[in-house]
Design an enzyme around this catalytic site. Structure first.
Site, mmCIF file in Angstrom:
data_model
loop_
_atom_site.group_PDB
_atom_site.id
_atom_site.type_symbol
_atom_site.label_atom_id
_atom_site.label_comp_id
_atom_site.label_asym_id
_atom_site.label_seq_id
_atom_site.Cartn_x
_atom_site.Cartn_y
_atom_site.Cartn_z
ATOM 1 N N THR A 44 0.976 -1.416 -0.484
ATOM 2 C CA THR A 44 -0.502 -0.123 0.223
ATOM 3 C C THR A 44 0.999 1.365 0.088
ATOM 4 O O THR A 44 1.810 0.980 0.977
ATOM 5 C CB THR A 44 -0.618 -0.063 1.355
ATOM 6 O OG1 THR A 44 -1.621 -1.421 1.411
ATOM 7 C CG2 THR A 44 -1.769 1.368 1.100
ATOM 8 N N GLY B 165 -0.984 -1.778 6.773
ATOM 9 C CA GLY B 165 -0.594 -3.174 7.215
ATOM 10 C C GLY B 165 -2.268 -4.003 7.081
ATOM 11 O O GLY B 165 -2.763 -4.002 6.074
HETATM 12 N N1 ASP Z 1 -4.055 -2.162 4.496
HETATM 13 C C1 ASP Z 1 -4.556 -2.332 3.663
HETATM 14 C C2 ASP Z 1 -5.821 -3.454 3.691
HETATM 15 O O1 ASP Z 1 -6.105 -3.833 4.181
HETATM 16 C C3 ASP Z 1 -3.329 -3.411 3.370
HETATM 17 C C4 ASP Z 1 -1.969 -2.806 3.163
HETATM 18 O O2 ASP Z 1 -1.466 -1.611 3.651
HETATM 19 O O3 ASP Z 1 -0.951 -3.506 2.814
HETATM 20 O O4 ASP Z 1 -6.662 -2.525 2.334
#
Ligand code: ASP
Length: 350
Positions: A200, A252
């Site tokens: 992300t 996350g």
């Molecule tokens: N936080 C994002 C989600 O849960 C994923 C990520 O940050 O990698 O969609």
């Protein structure tokens, strides 16, 4: 008073009023500060080739420089975070825009949000397909609709009305992300096992006017289905900005970040810490030190960890501190400030 940029202007104004501007005040430029992330997760040195590590660092530095350039030139925090995120959305190494992870059905559903700390205006989109730059669509929701959050088909209709650029589905495809989906299905893994690096993207900034802004953009988690939405497009979970408190972008395991309300929780803690040290409740807060701010941010990430979640955040404070916190072994990240700080990093221990 917490806003240093404003305080300097105030000092100058007072000095002018009495006819003598002290040299120190004259020289003092308003501060600016930016931090970016390109996802947190299990990042081990032994799994990363030298070239790939270098390529990530180059991309992070380019995004950081793009945002910092806007700030240096006196541009707004909103424009700075947008400039940084646009580059990372087009960069297939990151799980946002091009290079987004695959859904269970083999498509890409994108989430993004943006928030202006000046007035707490915010915009977000969830589960959209075919949008090259979801962060631009989120900003349009903020500026050109009466809403904060639009989802799915409706958001895509709004995008078309607003002339937002679209791309065919295959434009978002990458071999690495496809392989992650195939592995998840074949080995019956969870997204957490297969998303060894989440990817992300996000940015937070303080501009010379003392305004804060935050933005986050993602493809979510590999193999997501049933219209699953993570924290990234949720104001208060993955993104938050308030000039009085801080700007936060998270990455996350989204379910945990939603349950903790991570981004708003960090801002609330910083506000209260600042007010408490100031003595009287609800009077203007005092400036926090770097260490004080870091302790509050770390406490929220520790809370995520206690629930069983993992990930990290980037934070910029009204004082111009650019902070990171994570409970993963790595987070693609960078920070740059008017004080001369300029760094990109991948592993938690650097
Ligand atoms: N936080 C994002 C989600 O849960 C994923 C990520 O940050 O990698 O969609």
């Amino acid at each position: 008073m917490r806003k240093l940029a404003i305080r300097i202007v105030g000092a100058l104004a007072a000095s002018v009023a009495i006819g003598a501007v002290p040299a120190a005040a004259q020289d003092e430029e308003p501060r600016w500060s930016i931090a970016i992330h390109g996802g947190a997760g299990t990042l081990k040195r032994e799994d990363m080739t030298q070239e790939r590590g270098a390529a990530y660092r180059t991309s992070l530095q380019a995004a950081l420089d793009a945002g910092a350039h806007v700030l240096k030139e006196g541009g707004s925090a909103m424009d700075a975070i947008e400039a940084a995120i646009l580059l990372m959305e087009d960069d297939e190494k990151f799980n946002a825009g091009r290079g987004a992870v695959y859904t269970w059905e083999g498509g890409h559903e994108l989430d993004a949000s943006i928030m202006d700390g000046r007035n707490r205006d915010a915009g977000a989109v969830a589960g959209v397909t075919g949008i090259r730059h979801p962060i631009l669509l989120a900003r349009k929701v903020m500026t050109d609709s009466p809403h904060v959050m639009l989802a799915g088909k409706g958001a895509e209709e709004f995008a078309a009305e607003q002339g937002i650029e679209t791309k065919p589905p295959e434009w978002f495809d990458t071999d690495a992300r496809r392989e992650a989906l195939e592995r998840l299905k074949a080995e019956k893994l969870s997204a957490i096992d297969v998303d060894i690096k989440f990817g992300t993207v996000g940015a937070v900034a303080l501009d010379k006017e003392g305004n804060l802004a935050a933005g986050t953009s993602t493809g979510g988690m590999t193999g997501k289905r049933w219209g699953r939405i993570g924290d990234a497009p949720i104001i208060g979970a993955g993104t938050y900005a308030d000039n009085r408190a801080c700007a936060v972008s998270a990455t996350g395991w989204g379910e945990f970040f939603i349950r903790v309300g991570v981004a708003k929780e960090i801002c609330t803690r910083l506000t209260f810490r600042s007010l408490l040290r100031g003595g009287e409740p609800f009077e203007e807060g005092v400036e926090l030190t770097d260490a004080e701010s870091q302790a509050e941010v770390d406490a929220v990430i520790a809370d995520v960890g206690e629930l069983g979640g993992d990930g990290g955040v980037i934070v910029v404070t009204p004082e111009g501190h650019a902070l990171f916190s994570m409970n993963t072994s790595g987070m693609y990240r960078g920070r740059k400030t008017s004080e001369g700080l300029n760094e990109v990093a991948i592993y938690a221990d650097e």
